[in-house]
Scaffold this active site. Structure first.
Site, short mmCIF file in Angstrom:
data_model
loop_
_atom_site.label_atom_id
_atom_site.label_comp_id
_atom_site.label_asym_id
_atom_site.label_seq_id
_atom_site.Cartn_x
_atom_site.Cartn_y
_atom_site.Cartn_z
N LYS A 175 19.29 -4.41 -64.38
CA LYS A 175 20.16 -5.37 -65.08
C LYS A 175 19.45 -6.66 -65.50
O LYS A 175 19.59 -7.06 -66.65
CB LYS A 175 21.40 -5.69 -64.23
N ASP A 202 30.39 -6.84 -65.60
CA ASP A 202 30.74 -6.71 -64.18
C ASP A 202 31.87 -7.66 -63.78
O ASP A 202 32.87 -7.25 -63.20
CB ASP A 202 29.54 -7.04 -63.28
N ALA A 209 26.24 -14.69 -53.27
CA ALA A 209 25.65 -15.43 -54.39
C ALA A 209 24.57 -14.59 -55.07
O ALA A 209 23.66 -15.11 -55.70
CB ALA A 209 25.08 -16.76 -53.90
N GLY A 210 24.66 -13.26 -54.91
CA GLY A 210 23.70 -12.36 -55.55
C GLY A 210 24.16 -11.96 -56.95
O GLY A 210 24.92 -12.70 -57.59
N GLY A 211 23.70 -10.80 -57.39
CA GLY A 211 24.00 -10.36 -58.75
C GLY A 211 25.49 -10.17 -59.00
O GLY A 211 26.04 -10.70 -59.97
N ALA A 212 26.16 -9.42 -58.11
CA ALA A 212 27.60 -9.15 -58.30
C ALA A 212 28.38 -10.45 -58.22
O ALA A 212 29.28 -10.71 -59.04
CB ALA A 212 28.08 -8.17 -57.23
N ASN A 248 24.53 -5.38 -68.24
CA ASN A 248 24.87 -4.09 -67.61
C ASN A 248 25.35 -3.04 -68.61
O ASN A 248 25.61 -1.90 -68.22
CB ASN A 248 25.87 -4.25 -66.47
N THR A 256 22.09 -0.14 -64.54
CA THR A 256 22.45 -0.53 -63.18
C THR A 256 21.18 -0.78 -62.37
O THR A 256 20.10 -0.89 -62.95
CB THR A 256 23.47 0.48 -62.58
N GLY A 262 37.78 -2.08 -54.07
CA GLY A 262 36.71 -2.21 -55.06
C GLY A 262 36.83 -1.28 -56.25
O GLY A 262 36.35 -1.59 -57.34
P1 ATR Z 1 24.39 -7.36 -55.54
O1 ATR Z 1 23.72 -7.09 -56.84
O2 ATR Z 1 25.18 -6.18 -55.00
O3 ATR Z 1 25.19 -8.61 -55.55
P2 ATR Z 1 22.30 -8.79 -54.16
O4 ATR Z 1 22.02 -9.54 -55.41
O5 ATR Z 1 21.18 -8.28 -53.33
O6 ATR Z 1 23.20 -7.50 -54.46
O7 ATR Z 1 23.25 -9.71 -53.26
C1 ATR Z 1 23.64 -9.35 -51.97
C2 ATR Z 1 24.57 -10.43 -51.40
O8 ATR Z 1 25.01 -10.02 -50.09
C3 ATR Z 1 23.89 -11.77 -51.21
O9 ATR Z 1 24.86 -12.79 -51.35
C4 ATR Z 1 23.40 -11.67 -49.76
O10 ATR Z 1 23.19 -12.90 -49.12
P3 ATR Z 1 21.74 -13.63 -49.20
O11 ATR Z 1 21.69 -14.30 -50.55
O12 ATR Z 1 21.73 -14.60 -48.09
O13 ATR Z 1 20.71 -12.54 -49.07
C5 ATR Z 1 24.57 -10.97 -49.12
N1 ATR Z 1 24.18 -10.28 -47.89
C6 ATR Z 1 23.48 -9.14 -47.79
N2 ATR Z 1 23.30 -8.81 -46.49
C7 ATR Z 1 23.89 -9.79 -45.76
C8 ATR Z 1 24.06 -10.03 -44.36
N3 ATR Z 1 23.56 -9.19 -43.44
N4 ATR Z 1 24.74 -11.14 -43.98
C9 ATR Z 1 25.25 -11.99 -44.90
N5 ATR Z 1 25.13 -11.81 -46.24
C10 ATR Z 1 24.47 -10.73 -46.66
#
Ligand code: ATR
Length: 264
Positions: free
Chosen positions: A73, A110, A135-138, A94, A69, A246
């Site tokens: 990952k 995941d 659009a992050g990891g999850a 993961n 985790t 979740g």
């Molecule tokens: P995870 O592994 O949990 O997906 P991550 O890869 O850091 O964590 O992704 C976090 C996601 O939440 C991203 O889509 C991020 O948007 P950005 O790509 O613009 O950073 C989004 N996110 C986090 N904080 C945010 C905020 N205050 N407003 C809008 N989107 C947010």
């Protein structure tokens, strides 16, 4: 937890920090329920030591595998001897199974866990129009799993639009016929709405999408596992939408991970 003996198989979860992980309790309860003689323990390891730890684990003959985790990952992808197509598409691993000869086989479960949880709630993603916030990891893992499950269209909405475009580009490469958009304003036309941003962890967070567009025919799912009910879910429920918290995603993942590590 069952008694640990010389025959007990050892499983691990690797994280940095580690104190907050809930997986050991959930996994050990599952293993005990199934009468499996295995135990999952937390391993606190820093990124710089990951490769060294892996070399040690290869040599441990009663070691079945581990869950990786945050933040391990993405790095795990290159450290495994073999990886599943999902892991390669998403660029992260993961869960890793240690084969009897010490080879490490990495998977990314995941997104598959999320889709399994949807199906357990009676929602089949095939043919649906889906909206994914994040659009992050999850989000990447969920996007690939929804595409694999056969959604008809997928809108990826993210604060940083470039990241949404980049994820859409990677999906297009693997699923050329999937209708993709990165227009965050297209909530109303969707059947399935998923929050995979970190917005909702804190009560003061703004909603991750335009909640004014939510309609009762829609299904709203949350990838945030803590807290139980995010503001998005509360709003969606008040509108008459069906919702998914979740936690079911975590529970589905735990079963998939136990299977991947050969414990179930
Ligand atoms: P995870 O592994 O949990 O997906 P991550 O890869 O850091 O964590 O992704 C976090 C996601 O939440 C991203 O889509 C991020 O948007 P950005 O790509 O613009 O950073 C989004 N996110 C986090 N904080 C945010 C905020 N205050 N407003 C809008 N989107 C947010």
């Amino acid at each position: 937890m069952q008694e640990i003996t010389g025959r007990t198989r050892i499983l691990g979860i690797l994280a940095d920090p580690i104190y907050h992980v809930k997986t050991p309790q959930v996994m050990n309860a599952l293993l005990a329920r199934h009468g499996v003689d295995a135990v999952l323990v937390p391993f606190h390891v820093a990124p710089a030591q990951l490769a060294t730890l892996l070399e040690g684990l290869r040599t441990m003959q009663n070691f079945g595998g581990f869950i990786a985790t945050v933040p391990h990952k993405p790095a795990m992808l290159a450290l495994c001897d073999e990886t599943t197509p999902e892991a390669r598409h998403i660029g992260a691993v993961n869960c890793v199974r240690r084969e009897a000869d010490g080879r490490m086989v990495g998977a990314m479960l995941d997104g598959i866990g999320f889709v399994e949880a949807l199906r357990a709630s009676g929602v089949e993603p095939k043919g649906l129009r889906a909206y994914l916030a994040g659009a992050g990891g999850a989000a990447s893992a969920i996007a690939f799993a929804l595409a694999e499950a056969g959604v008809r269209a997928l809108t990826i909405a993210n604060r940083t639009r470039d990241k949404a475009e980049a994820l859409a580009g990677r999906l297009r490469h693997v699923y050329p016929t999937l209708a993709l958009s990165t227009d965050a304003d297209r909530v109303r036309e969707q059947d399935l709405i998923v929050n995979a941003t970190s917005l909702g962890m804190r009560p003061e967070d703004p909603p991750p999408l335009d909640i004014a567009q939510l309609e009762s025919r829609q299904f709203v799912a949350e990838a945030i596992m803590d807290p139980e009910m995010t503001p998005l879910l509360k709003t969606a429920e008040a509108r008459g939408c069906r919702i998914q918290r979740g936690l079911p995603m975590l529970e589905s993942q735990i079963v998939l991970m136990a299977r991947h590590m050969g414990a179930l």
